[in-house]
Write a protein that holds these residues in place. Structure first.
Motif, PDB file in Angstrom:
ATOM      1  N   PHE A 105      -4.517 -24.574 -20.428  1.00  0.00           N
ATOM      2  CA  PHE A 105      -5.000 -23.802 -21.580  1.00  0.00           C
ATOM      3  C   PHE A 105      -3.993 -22.728 -21.989  1.00  0.00           C
ATOM      4  O   PHE A 105      -3.748 -22.519 -23.173  1.00  0.00           O
ATOM      5  N   ALA A 106      -3.416 -22.044 -21.025  1.00  0.00           N
ATOM      6  CA  ALA A 106      -2.473 -20.960 -21.314  1.00  0.00           C
ATOM      7  C   ALA A 106      -1.211 -21.473 -21.994  1.00  0.00           C
ATOM      8  O   ALA A 106      -0.570 -20.754 -22.760  1.00  0.00           O
ATOM      9  N   ASP A 107      -0.855 -22.715 -21.726  1.00  0.00           N
ATOM     10  CA  ASP A 107       0.376 -23.293 -22.258  1.00  0.00           C
ATOM     11  C   ASP A 107       0.138 -24.103 -23.536  1.00  0.00           C
ATOM     12  O   ASP A 107       0.915 -24.998 -23.868  1.00  0.00           O
ATOM     13  N   ALA A 108      -0.916 -23.766 -24.270  1.00  0.00           N
ATOM     14  CA  ALA A 108      -1.228 -24.473 -25.520  1.00  0.00           C
ATOM     15  C   ALA A 108      -0.021 -24.447 -26.451  1.00  0.00           C
ATOM     16  O   ALA A 108       0.669 -23.442 -26.551  1.00  0.00           O
ATOM     17  N   LYS A 109       0.210 -25.558 -27.126  1.00  0.00           N
ATOM     18  CA  LYS A 109       1.412 -25.678 -27.950  1.00  0.00           C
ATOM     19  C   LYS A 109       1.158 -26.021 -29.407  1.00  0.00           C
ATOM     20  O   LYS A 109       2.077 -26.046 -30.209  1.00  0.00           O
ATOM     21  N   CYS A 110      -0.069 -26.307 -29.772  1.00  0.00           N
ATOM     22  CA  CYS A 110      -0.346 -26.776 -31.127  1.00  0.00           C
ATOM     23  C   CYS A 110      -0.283 -25.630 -32.144  1.00  0.00           C
ATOM     24  O   CYS A 110      -0.819 -24.547 -31.905  1.00  0.00           O
ATOM     25  N   ASP A 111       0.358 -25.894 -33.265  1.00  0.00           N
ATOM     26  CA  ASP A 111       0.437 -24.930 -34.368  1.00  0.00           C
ATOM     27  C   ASP A 111      -0.663 -25.159 -35.401  1.00  0.00           C
ATOM     28  O   ASP A 111      -0.690 -24.494 -36.428  1.00  0.00           O
ATOM     29  N   ASP A 122       0.751 -31.030 -36.583  1.00  0.00           N
ATOM     30  CA  ASP A 122       0.862 -31.029 -35.127  1.00  0.00           C
ATOM     31  C   ASP A 122      -0.453 -31.364 -34.436  1.00  0.00           C
ATOM     32  O   ASP A 122      -0.661 -31.004 -33.300  1.00  0.00           O
ATOM     33  N   SER A 123      -1.344 -32.047 -35.109  1.00  0.00           N
ATOM     34  CA  SER A 123      -2.636 -32.384 -34.514  1.00  0.00           C
ATOM     35  C   SER A 123      -2.450 -33.171 -33.233  1.00  0.00           C
ATOM     36  O   SER A 123      -1.631 -34.080 -33.159  1.00  0.00           O
ATOM     37  N   ALA A 144      -8.860 -25.304 -28.132  1.00  0.00           N
ATOM     38  CA  ALA A 144      -8.228 -25.079 -26.826  1.00  0.00           C
ATOM     39  C   ALA A 144      -6.740 -25.419 -26.834  1.00  0.00           C
ATOM     40  O   ALA A 144      -5.987 -24.923 -26.002  1.00  0.00           O
ATOM     41  N   SER A 145      -6.282 -26.232 -27.764  1.00  0.00           N
ATOM     42  CA  SER A 145      -4.868 -26.599 -27.841  1.00  0.00           C
ATOM     43  C   SER A 145      -4.058 -25.691 -28.762  1.00  0.00           C
ATOM     44  O   SER A 145      -2.839 -25.799 -28.822  1.00  0.00           O
TER      45      SER A 145
END
Length: 147
Positions: free
Chosen positions: A69-75, A81-82, A21-22
């Motif tokens: 959810f829409a603004d998830a930022k993890c690569d 970036d965990s 989700a991230s």
């Protein structure tokens, strides 16, 4: 699926970053953005719908979660970036020069401080990877829900 493709999807611990989700490029983020766009300015309608359906009284909360959810930022974990603070695997795999915990000669180790449920998953993932290989593991887990 080729190992190089699998590396782009799975974290060193075996969890599927691509379905998290991230994860900014994942289906949850994409579908949340699509739903927000489709809803447009539904807030006005939600207020009206509250008279008929009580759950619409919580539309603001629903929309807030959807925006999260829409603004998830993890690569992804391999990028370092965990979002899980007690994960050592996100950096350990680089130090150990391996791709997955289950392939490490020190597995299982005590570096991670996962909660009990995640620790059990990590052990099971690593053991499966160790005994059957990463390609078999990926195929097995790809059909299961992420959560």
């Amino acid at each position: 699926m080729k190992r190089t493709e699998i590396l782009g999807k799975l974290a060193p611990c075996g969890l599927d970053c691509s379905r998290c989700a991230s994860f900014k490029g994942g289906p949850i983020a994409r579908q949340s953005r699509t739903l927000l766009e489709a809803l447009g300015d539904y807030q006005r309608m939600a207020q009206k719908m509250t008279a008929f359906f009580e759950p619409f009284a919580h539309f603001d909360s629903f929309q807030e979660i959807l925006r999260f959810f829409a603004d998830a930022k993890c690569d992804g974990c391999r990028s370092g970036d965990s979002r899980y603070p007690d994960c050592a695997a996100k950096s350990c795999f680089k130090e150990m020069k391996g791709d997955f915990c289950g392939e490490c000669k020190e597995f299982p180790c005590s570096r991670n401080r996962y909660n009990e449920d995640l620790h059990k998953r990590w052990l099971a993932n690593g053991e499966f990877i160790r005994t059957k290989g990463i390609e078999s593991f990926y195929d097995m887990q790809a059909g299961k829900p992420r959560y």
